[in-house]
Write a protein that holds these residues in place. Structure first.
Motif, mmCIF file in Angstrom:
data_model
loop_
_atom_site.group_PDB
_atom_site.id
_atom_site.type_symbol
_atom_site.label_atom_id
_atom_site.label_comp_id
_atom_site.label_asym_id
_atom_site.label_seq_id
_atom_site.Cartn_x
_atom_site.Cartn_y
_atom_site.Cartn_z
ATOM 1 N N TYR A 168 -2.203 96.607 -86.402
ATOM 2 C CA TYR A 168 -2.328 95.790 -85.201
ATOM 3 C C TYR A 168 -3.353 96.325 -84.209
ATOM 4 C CZ TYR A 168 2.072 94.037 -87.047
ATOM 5 O OH TYR A 168 3.048 93.514 -87.852
ATOM 6 N N LEU A 169 -3.949 97.487 -84.506
ATOM 7 C CA LEU A 169 -4.899 98.082 -83.573
ATOM 8 C C LEU A 169 -6.182 97.288 -83.504
ATOM 9 C CD1 LEU A 169 -4.493 101.895 -84.398
ATOM 10 C CD2 LEU A 169 -3.317 100.551 -82.646
ATOM 11 N N CYS A 170 -6.762 97.188 -82.313
ATOM 12 C CA CYS A 170 -8.010 96.447 -82.105
ATOM 13 C C CYS A 170 -9.193 97.383 -81.962
ATOM 14 C CB CYS A 170 -7.894 95.581 -80.849
ATOM 15 S SG CYS A 170 -6.628 94.324 -80.946
ATOM 16 N N VAL A 171 -8.964 98.670 -82.012
ATOM 17 C CA VAL A 171 -10.069 99.625 -81.820
ATOM 18 C C VAL A 171 -10.304 100.437 -83.062
ATOM 19 C CG1 VAL A 171 -9.845 99.785 -79.331
ATOM 20 C CG2 VAL A 171 -8.480 101.281 -80.759
ATOM 21 N N GLN B 264 -1.358 95.367 -75.343
ATOM 22 C CA GLN B 264 -1.946 94.052 -75.644
ATOM 23 C C GLN B 264 -2.792 93.557 -74.463
ATOM 24 O OE1 GLN B 264 -0.077 91.922 -79.157
ATOM 25 N NE2 GLN B 264 1.279 91.407 -77.486
ATOM 26 N N SER B 265 -2.276 93.720 -73.254
ATOM 27 C CA SER B 265 -3.021 93.226 -72.089
ATOM 28 C C SER B 265 -4.320 93.997 -71.867
ATOM 29 C CB SER B 265 -2.146 93.274 -70.823
ATOM 30 O OG SER B 265 -1.853 94.603 -70.467
ATOM 31 N N ILE C 119 -4.322 96.513 -78.792
ATOM 32 C CA ILE C 119 -3.487 96.129 -79.924
ATOM 33 C C ILE C 119 -3.268 94.621 -79.858
ATOM 34 C CG2 ILE C 119 -1.243 96.432 -78.754
ATOM 35 C CD1 ILE C 119 -0.285 97.934 -81.267
ATOM 36 N N HIS C 120 -3.108 94.004 -81.016
ATOM 37 C CA HIS C 120 -2.740 92.595 -81.042
ATOM 38 C C HIS C 120 -1.610 92.416 -82.056
ATOM 39 C CE1 HIS C 120 -2.748 88.307 -80.836
ATOM 40 N NE2 HIS C 120 -2.828 88.258 -82.156
ATOM 41 N N ASN D 64 -5.232 105.791 -71.811
ATOM 42 C CA ASN D 64 -5.013 104.537 -72.532
ATOM 43 C C ASN D 64 -3.690 104.592 -73.301
ATOM 44 O OD1 ASN D 64 -5.286 104.999 -75.480
ATOM 45 N ND2 ASN D 64 -7.378 105.611 -75.001
ATOM 46 N N GLN D 65 -3.149 103.428 -73.520
ATOM 47 C CA GLN D 65 -1.820 103.338 -74.101
ATOM 48 C C GLN D 65 -1.754 103.822 -75.553
ATOM 49 O OE1 GLN D 65 -3.116 100.618 -72.260
ATOM 50 N NE2 GLN D 65 -2.043 101.297 -70.441
ATOM 51 N N LEU D 66 -2.872 103.812 -76.276
ATOM 52 C CA LEU D 66 -2.874 104.352 -77.637
ATOM 53 C C LEU D 66 -2.574 105.843 -77.609
ATOM 54 C CD1 LEU D 66 -5.917 102.589 -79.343
ATOM 55 C CD2 LEU D 66 -3.485 102.204 -79.754
ATOM 56 N N THR D 67 -3.201 106.531 -76.677
ATOM 57 C CA THR D 67 -2.952 107.959 -76.523
ATOM 58 C C THR D 67 -1.503 108.196 -76.124
ATOM 59 O OG1 THR D 67 -5.246 108.301 -75.855
ATOM 60 C CG2 THR D 67 -3.697 110.052 -75.296
ATOM 61 N N ILE D 68 -1.015 107.390 -75.203
ATOM 62 C CA ILE D 68 0.372 107.523 -74.754
ATOM 63 C C ILE D 68 1.329 107.302 -75.919
ATOM 64 C CG2 ILE D 68 2.172 106.464 -73.323
ATOM 65 C CD1 ILE D 68 -0.021 105.997 -71.203
ATOM 66 N N LEU D 69 1.117 106.245 -76.692
ATOM 67 C CA LEU D 69 1.994 105.973 -77.832
ATOM 68 C C LEU D 69 1.970 107.135 -78.816
ATOM 69 C CD1 LEU D 69 3.833 104.087 -79.484
ATOM 70 C CD2 LEU D 69 1.755 103.117 -80.498
ATOM 71 N N TYR D 70 0.786 107.632 -79.112
ATOM 72 C CA TYR D 70 0.662 108.726 -80.077
ATOM 73 C C TYR D 70 1.362 109.983 -79.564
ATOM 74 C CZ TYR D 70 -1.229 111.760 -83.636
ATOM 75 O OH TYR D 70 -1.341 112.631 -84.675
ATOM 76 N N GLN D 71 1.086 110.369 -78.316
ATOM 77 C CA GLN D 71 1.678 111.583 -77.749
ATOM 78 C C GLN D 71 3.188 111.451 -77.578
ATOM 79 O OE1 GLN D 71 -0.519 112.201 -74.123
ATOM 80 N NE2 GLN D 71 -2.196 113.235 -75.176
ATOM 81 N N LEU D 72 3.621 110.311 -77.064
ATOM 82 C CA LEU D 72 5.051 110.090 -76.861
ATOM 83 C C LEU D 72 5.806 110.149 -78.175
ATOM 84 C CD1 LEU D 72 7.452 109.248 -75.047
ATOM 85 C CD2 LEU D 72 6.767 106.878 -75.405
ATOM 86 N N SER D 73 5.289 109.470 -79.186
ATOM 87 C CA SER D 73 5.998 109.458 -80.461
ATOM 88 C C SER D 73 5.975 110.841 -81.112
ATOM 89 C CB SER D 73 5.428 108.397 -81.395
ATOM 90 O OG SER D 73 4.054 108.596 -81.638
ATOM 91 N N TYR D 74 4.849 111.560 -81.035
ATOM 92 C CA TYR D 74 4.787 112.885 -81.656
ATOM 93 C C TYR D 74 5.751 113.858 -80.977
ATOM 94 C CZ TYR D 74 3.092 116.939 -84.102
ATOM 95 O OH TYR D 74 3.037 118.051 -84.909
ATOM 96 N N ARG D 75 5.726 113.894 -79.668
ATOM 97 C CA ARG D 75 6.630 114.800 -78.954
ATOM 98 C C ARG D 75 8.089 114.392 -79.142
ATOM 99 N NH1 ARG D 75 4.114 115.580 -73.184
ATOM 100 N NH2 ARG D 75 5.979 116.840 -72.890
ATOM 101 N N SER D 76 8.343 113.097 -79.281
ATOM 102 C CA SER D 76 9.703 112.639 -79.578
ATOM 103 C C SER D 76 10.174 113.169 -80.927
ATOM 104 C CB SER D 76 9.772 111.112 -79.589
ATOM 105 O OG SER D 76 9.511 110.585 -78.324
#
Length: 194
Positions: free
Chosen positions: A191-194, A135-136, A140-141, A76-88
């Motif tokens: 903005y998180l929906c979960v 969003q799709s 997130i909204h 899921n994109q939440l995991t991707i956002l978290y991992q991508l930003s942390y590793r960045s």
């Protein structure tokens, strides 16, 4: 793996720039630290600006590879956002002199400034793509009017958190990365929906 002389120069320069800043390290200083002649170093890199450009390109390549790797994941994109930003954040911290000396380097080396401006347009589109996917999929909204400002805040934070941490944060390096990453991620939490 045996490093080439060129790679050894870049690795030592990165250490010295991170410790002392790019304005205070010369090619003679780097050569001395490596135990090679000034001429040998200059055979590979004419001056520190060329070394800085090569290190900047290393940073960009690592971040591009990370982005490519993370956007190919099916999680899921939440995991991707978290991992991508942390590793960045971890990668940026490895090259922290670039962020600490950001404006001076951009003024001093026009090629980096030109490349960085184009790169920020790409990063903006990458963020927008991730947000659209999130969003799709209902993770997130974000109201349309808030998307561009949120992306700008995220990019600003990414560019300048290290400067703030250098001055204000007293913990160890890992705590520093953790703290500022959590602060960055908090931009998205409303903005998180979960």
């Amino acid at each position: 793996m045996v490093l080439s002389t060129k790679d050894k120069i870049l690795a030592k320069a990165l250490i010295l720039f991170n410790e002392q800043g790019s304005d205070f390290v010369t090619v003679r200083h780097i050569a001395s630290e490596l135990g090679i002649s000034h001429g040998n170093l200059c055979y590979h890199f004419a001056n520190t600006d060329v070394i800085i450009e090569a290190l900047y390109q290393q940073l960009v390549d690592k971040l591009n590879e990370l982005t490519k790797e993370m956007t190919g994941l099916s999680e899921n994109q939440l995991t991707i956002l978290y991992q991508l930003s942390y590793r960045s954040f971890e990668i940026l911290y490895q090259y922290r002199f670039l962020m600490l000396d950001f404006v001076r380097i951009m003024r001093r080396i026009p090629a980096i400034r030109i490349h960085f401006k184009a790169l920020m347009q790409i990063r903006h589109e990458q963020f927008k793509h991730i947000i659209t996917l999130m969003q799709s999929n209902g993770f997130i909204h974000i109201p349309e009017k808030n998307i561009a400002p949120l992306i700008e805040q995220a990019l600003l934070f990414g560019d300048f958190w290290i400067s703030r941490a250098e001055i204000l944060f007293d913990g160890n390096e890992q705590e520093k990365i953790d703290y500022y990453h959590k602060t960055f991620y908090a931009l998205f939490e409303p903005y998180l929906c979960v």
